[in-house]
Design a protein around this motif. Structure first.
Motif, PDB file in Angstrom:
ATOM      1  N   GLU A 111       0.831  -1.203   0.000  1.00  0.00           N
ATOM      2  CA  GLU A 111       0.000   0.000   0.000  1.00  0.00           C
ATOM      3  C   GLU A 111       0.868   1.256   0.000  1.00  0.00           C
ATOM      4  O   GLU A 111       0.527   2.262  -0.636  1.00  0.00           O
ATOM      5  N   SER A 112       1.979   1.203   0.715  1.00  0.00           N
ATOM      6  CA  SER A 112       2.916   2.331   0.733  1.00  0.00           C
ATOM      7  C   SER A 112       3.462   2.588  -0.670  1.00  0.00           C
ATOM      8  O   SER A 112       3.573   3.739  -1.105  1.00  0.00           O
ATOM      9  N   ALA A 113       3.817   1.509  -1.363  1.00  0.00           N
ATOM     10  CA  ALA A 113       4.335   1.652  -2.720  1.00  0.00           C
ATOM     11  C   ALA A 113       3.303   2.308  -3.633  1.00  0.00           C
ATOM     12  O   ALA A 113       3.642   3.168  -4.463  1.00  0.00           O
ATOM     13  N   PHE A 114       2.048   1.930  -3.470  1.00  0.00           N
ATOM     14  CA  PHE A 114       1.004   2.524  -4.302  1.00  0.00           C
ATOM     15  C   PHE A 114       0.841   4.016  -3.996  1.00  0.00           C
ATOM     16  O   PHE A 114       0.564   4.816  -4.900  1.00  0.00           O
ATOM     17  N   ARG A 115       1.006   4.401  -2.736  1.00  0.00           N
ATOM     18  CA  ARG A 115       0.929   5.827  -2.396  1.00  0.00           C
ATOM     19  C   ARG A 115       2.066   6.598  -3.058  1.00  0.00           C
ATOM     20  O   ARG A 115       1.870   7.720  -3.541  1.00  0.00           O
ATOM     21  N   ILE A 116       3.245   6.000  -3.080  1.00  0.00           N
ATOM     22  CA  ILE A 116       4.381   6.648  -3.740  1.00  0.00           C
ATOM     23  C   ILE A 116       4.127   6.772  -5.239  1.00  0.00           C
ATOM     24  O   ILE A 116       4.389   7.816  -5.856  1.00  0.00           O
ATOM     25  N   ILE A 117       3.617   5.685  -5.848  1.00  0.00           N
ATOM     26  CA  ILE A 117       3.317   5.712  -7.288  1.00  0.00           C
ATOM     27  C   ILE A 117       2.306   6.813  -7.603  1.00  0.00           C
ATOM     28  O   ILE A 117       2.473   7.582  -8.563  1.00  0.00           O
ATOM     29  N   LYS A 118       1.265   6.906  -6.782  1.00  0.00           N
ATOM     30  CA  LYS A 118       0.247   7.941  -7.001  1.00  0.00           C
ATOM     31  C   LYS A 118       0.853   9.334  -6.891  1.00  0.00           C
ATOM     32  O   LYS A 118       0.555  10.229  -7.703  1.00  0.00           O
ATOM     33  N   LYS A 119       1.727   9.523  -5.912  1.00  0.00           N
ATOM     34  CA  LYS A 119       2.372  10.818  -5.705  1.00  0.00           C
ATOM     35  C   LYS A 119       3.226  11.198  -6.918  1.00  0.00           C
ATOM     36  O   LYS A 119       3.203  12.353  -7.379  1.00  0.00           O
ATOM     37  N   ILE A 120       3.967  10.224  -7.446  1.00  0.00           N
ATOM     38  CA  ILE A 120       4.790  10.489  -8.633  1.00  0.00           C
ATOM     39  C   ILE A 120       3.906  10.826  -9.833  1.00  0.00           C
ATOM     40  O   ILE A 120       4.207  11.750 -10.601  1.00  0.00           O
ATOM     41  N   LEU A 121       2.815  10.087  -9.993  1.00  0.00           N
ATOM     42  CA  LEU A 121       1.901  10.364 -11.103  1.00  0.00           C
ATOM     43  C   LEU A 121       1.350  11.775 -11.024  1.00  0.00           C
ATOM     44  O   LEU A 121       1.282  12.496 -12.028  1.00  0.00           O
ATOM     45  N   GLU A 122       0.943  12.183  -9.836  1.00  0.00           N
ATOM     46  CA  GLU A 122       0.340  13.507  -9.656  1.00  0.00           C
ATOM     47  C   GLU A 122       1.349  14.629  -9.844  1.00  0.00           C
ATOM     48  O   GLU A 122       1.023  15.691 -10.390  1.00  0.00           O
ATOM     49  N   GLU A 123       2.585  14.405  -9.399  1.00  0.00           N
ATOM     50  CA  GLU A 123       3.572  15.480  -9.416  1.00  0.00           C
ATOM     51  C   GLU A 123       4.426  15.506 -10.688  1.00  0.00           C
ATOM     52  O   GLU A 123       4.844  16.578 -11.132  1.00  0.00           O
ATOM     53  N   LYS A 124       4.689  14.320 -11.275  1.00  0.00           N
ATOM     54  CA  LYS A 124       5.621  14.262 -12.397  1.00  0.00           C
ATOM     55  C   LYS A 124       5.037  13.630 -13.655  1.00  0.00           C
ATOM     56  O   LYS A 124       5.581  13.807 -14.748  1.00  0.00           O
ATOM     57  N   GLY A 125       3.963  12.841 -13.505  1.00  0.00           N
ATOM     58  CA  GLY A 125       3.355  12.202 -14.662  1.00  0.00           C
ATOM     59  C   GLY A 125       3.840  10.781 -14.896  1.00  0.00           C
ATOM     60  O   GLY A 125       4.835  10.343 -14.312  1.00  0.00           O
ATOM     61  N   ARG A 126       3.139  10.068 -15.763  1.00  0.00           N
ATOM     62  CA  ARG A 126       3.423   8.650 -16.027  1.00  0.00           C
ATOM     63  C   ARG A 126       4.816   8.416 -16.607  1.00  0.00           C
ATOM     64  O   ARG A 126       5.436   7.361 -16.351  1.00  0.00           O
ATOM     65  N   ASP A 127       5.338   9.374 -17.331  1.00  0.00           N
ATOM     66  CA  ASP A 127       6.649   9.193 -17.957  1.00  0.00           C
ATOM     67  C   ASP A 127       7.780   9.111 -16.931  1.00  0.00           C
ATOM     68  O   ASP A 127       8.907   8.744 -17.283  1.00  0.00           O
ATOM     69  N   SER A 128       7.488   9.431 -15.681  1.00  0.00           N
ATOM     70  CA  SER A 128       8.499   9.369 -14.626  1.00  0.00           C
ATOM     71  C   SER A 128       8.471   8.046 -13.875  1.00  0.00           C
ATOM     72  O   SER A 128       9.199   7.879 -12.890  1.00  0.00           O
ATOM     73  N   LEU A 129       7.639   7.124 -14.323  1.00  0.00           N
ATOM     74  CA  LEU A 129       7.575   5.793 -13.724  1.00  0.00           C
ATOM     75  C   LEU A 129       8.119   4.764 -14.703  1.00  0.00           C
ATOM     76  O   LEU A 129       7.841   4.835 -15.909  1.00  0.00           O
ATOM     77  N   PHE A 130       8.887   3.796 -14.164  1.00  0.00           N
ATOM     78  CA  PHE A 130       9.512   2.781 -15.003  1.00  0.00           C
ATOM     79  C   PHE A 130       9.248   1.408 -14.382  1.00  0.00           C
ATOM     80  O   PHE A 130       9.902   1.016 -13.417  1.00  0.00           O
ATOM     81  N   ASP A 131       8.256   0.726 -14.921  1.00  0.00           N
ATOM     82  CA  ASP A 131       7.874  -0.585 -14.405  1.00  0.00           C
ATOM     83  C   ASP A 131       8.792  -1.643 -15.003  1.00  0.00           C
ATOM     84  O   ASP A 131       8.744  -1.906 -16.203  1.00  0.00           O
ATOM     85  N   VAL A 132       9.642  -2.247 -14.168  1.00  0.00           N
ATOM     86  CA  VAL A 132      10.567  -3.282 -14.640  1.00  0.00           C
ATOM     87  C   VAL A 132      10.237  -4.636 -14.019  1.00  0.00           C
ATOM     88  O   VAL A 132      11.078  -5.528 -13.957  1.00  0.00           O
ATOM     89  N   THR A 133       8.992  -4.797 -13.578  1.00  0.00           N
ATOM     90  CA  THR A 133       8.585  -6.044 -12.921  1.00  0.00           C
ATOM     91  C   THR A 133       8.380  -7.186 -13.894  1.00  0.00           C
ATOM     92  O   THR A 133       8.464  -8.354 -13.520  1.00  0.00           O
ATOM     93  N   GLY A 134       8.071  -6.868 -15.146  1.00  0.00           N
ATOM     94  CA  GLY A 134       7.660  -7.906 -16.092  1.00  0.00           C
ATOM     95  C   GLY A 134       6.190  -8.244 -15.949  1.00  0.00           C
ATOM     96  O   GLY A 134       5.668  -9.116 -16.637  1.00  0.00           O
ATOM     97  N   LEU A 135       5.497  -7.541 -15.020  1.00  0.00           N
ATOM     98  CA  LEU A 135       4.076  -7.773 -14.776  1.00  0.00           C
ATOM     99  C   LEU A 135       3.272  -6.516 -15.090  1.00  0.00           C
ATOM    100  O   LEU A 135       2.172  -6.331 -14.577  1.00  0.00           O
ATOM    101  N   SER A 136       3.807  -5.650 -15.903  1.00  0.00           N
ATOM    102  CA  SER A 136       3.150  -4.360 -16.121  1.00  0.00           C
ATOM    103  C   SER A 136       1.838  -4.494 -16.870  1.00  0.00           C
ATOM    104  O   SER A 136       0.916  -3.709 -16.688  1.00  0.00           O
ATOM    105  N   GLY A 137       1.738  -5.505 -17.728  1.00  0.00           N
ATOM    106  CA  GLY A 137       0.485  -5.804 -18.405  1.00  0.00           C
ATOM    107  C   GLY A 137      -0.075  -4.641 -19.192  1.00  0.00           C
ATOM    108  O   GLY A 137       0.634  -3.822 -19.754  1.00  0.00           O
TER     109      GLY A 137
END
Length: 388
Positions: A14-40
């Motif tokens: 849940e903490s990770a999701f809060r961080i992801i949301k914060k990055i989305l709101e402040e910097k946008g989707r281009d600032s996230l890099f999903d390297v899990t292989g589960l990005s779907g």
């Protein structure tokens, strides 16, 4: 330890999701890099979205998932479920009786936790094997499970795969293959056959792993077994709903093995770069990884002492990677019981064309922050549970 149980893992997620949301709101989707292989992904046209009604949707999409699902997995019949774990649970509930046994063969420990958990619910005993010479099928065995590719992407040898199937069938025991990522990794990168083509009675895959589909599960196999499992799926609400089925269809259609194959060559290049500075990285079929023991050894090489457990160190670095560099790894966002190995999958859309020097800079920067925090338990705990 900071993360002590499944509840702590849920809170960390849940903490990770809060961080992801914060990055989305402040910097946008281009600032996230999903390297899990589960990005779907969730591919849908406007016309398809208009059909997502409770009963209209299945009438439209159930037939097509049979066609594209059998093309992807083989088998006589296909069954979409809401998660791979749901398919495993339904299979165990349908085929495994109380007091019976489940034998599981895989390339390396551990198997996915949904398998022993399902066996426990059914009142069945369970045992895992990684050595074919030790592999045993007791007389009370009702199901044999094979993992095509482990949570850390260790791929089973195809000869061992067929040996296990043969030994199970000699005793007239059905074989379920947990091919969550293996349905694509084994076939595209290791040139292995589909599980059903190797003789497996059932196979289940994750439709978001190494393909642009939604978080869901797709089963295929012998029609009479799929029908038995489908009863349990419907009884316990484990079925995939129309939106999920529609996105599965489009994800399978959009999947291309070439993307995985491209990541193999980039993996070699990136490993060459990253291993000049660190001793902790290992290759995966389509990227690199750091296992908890190797991360601990790297700290020793650097003369860094910490009160954190090896597992906590993995969780901490994964949260630093996310907060500081926007890099999403499985230890940060994974379900309880997921692997704590930090894996960088180079086949994901966020990094498939990224400059590898840029990716290394992000890893370097996050690791410097991690080295500081790993010596400060209270601050580490605040980050893992994201206490601003």
């Amino acid at each position: 330890m900071i993360v002590n149980n499944s509840l702590d893992e849920v809170k960390k997620r849940e903490s990770a999701f809060r961080i992801i949301k914060k990055i989305l709101e402040e910097k946008g989707r281009d600032s996230l890099f999903d390297v899990t292989g589960l990005s779907g992904g969730f591919i849908a046209s406007k016309k398809e979205l208009e059909l997502l009604e409770t009963y209209v949707g299945p009438a439209v999409f159930e037939d097509e998932i049979q066609i594209v699902g059998k093309e992807h997995l083989g088998g006589e019949k296909v069954l979409p479920v809401n998660r791979t774990s749901a398919g495993i649970l339904a299979t165990v509930l349908a085929l495994v009786g109380e007091g019976s046994h489940v034998a599981h063969f895989l390339a390396d420990y551990p198997g996915h936790p949904s398998i022993p958990r399902s066996c426990a619910l059914a009142g069945a005993s369970y045992e895992e094997f990684i050595d074919i010479n030790e592999f045993a099928i007791p007389d009370n065995t009702s199901l044999v499970v094979i993992t095509g590719s482990t949570m850390d992407l260790q791929v089973i040898d195809e000869d061992l795969f067929t040996q296990v199937i043969s030994r199970a069938h000699e005793k007239d025991i059905p074989v379920l293959v947990d091919d969550a990522s293996g349905a694509r990794l084994r076939t595209a990168v290791f040139n292995q056959k589909r599980a059903t083509d190797l003789g497996a009675d059932l196979v289940v895959t994750s439709t978001d792993k190494l393909m642009p589909g939604p978080r869901g599960g797709l089963m295929a196999g012998r029609a009479e077994l799929i029908d038995e499992i489908k009863i349990k799926v419907n009884q316990f609400g484990l079925e995939a709903q129309p939106p999920l089925i529609m996105a599965m269809i489009n994800g399978i259609k959009a999947y291309t093995p070439e993307v995985l194959r491209k990541s193999v060559s980039r993996k070699e290049e990136f490993y060459g770069l990253i291993s000049k500075k660190y001793e902790m990285f290992e290759k995966t079929p389509n990227g690199i990884k750091v296992q908890e023991a190797n991360l601990a050894n790297q700290l020793k090489v650097l003369n860094i002492e910490t009160e954190l457990s090896e597992k906590d160190c993995c969780f901490l670095w994964s949260m630093v990677l996310l907060k500081e560099e926007g890099i999403i790894t499985i230890p940060a966002v994974g379900m309880p019981g997921a692997s704590d190995t930090i894996r960088f999958d180079l086949s994901t859309k966020d990094v498939i064309d990224m400059d590898l020097d840029v990716l290394q800079d992000k890893i370097d920067n996050s690791f410097d922050v991690f080295l500081d925090l790993v010596q400060k338990v209270e601050m580490a705990e605040k980050l893992i549970f994201f206490d601003e």
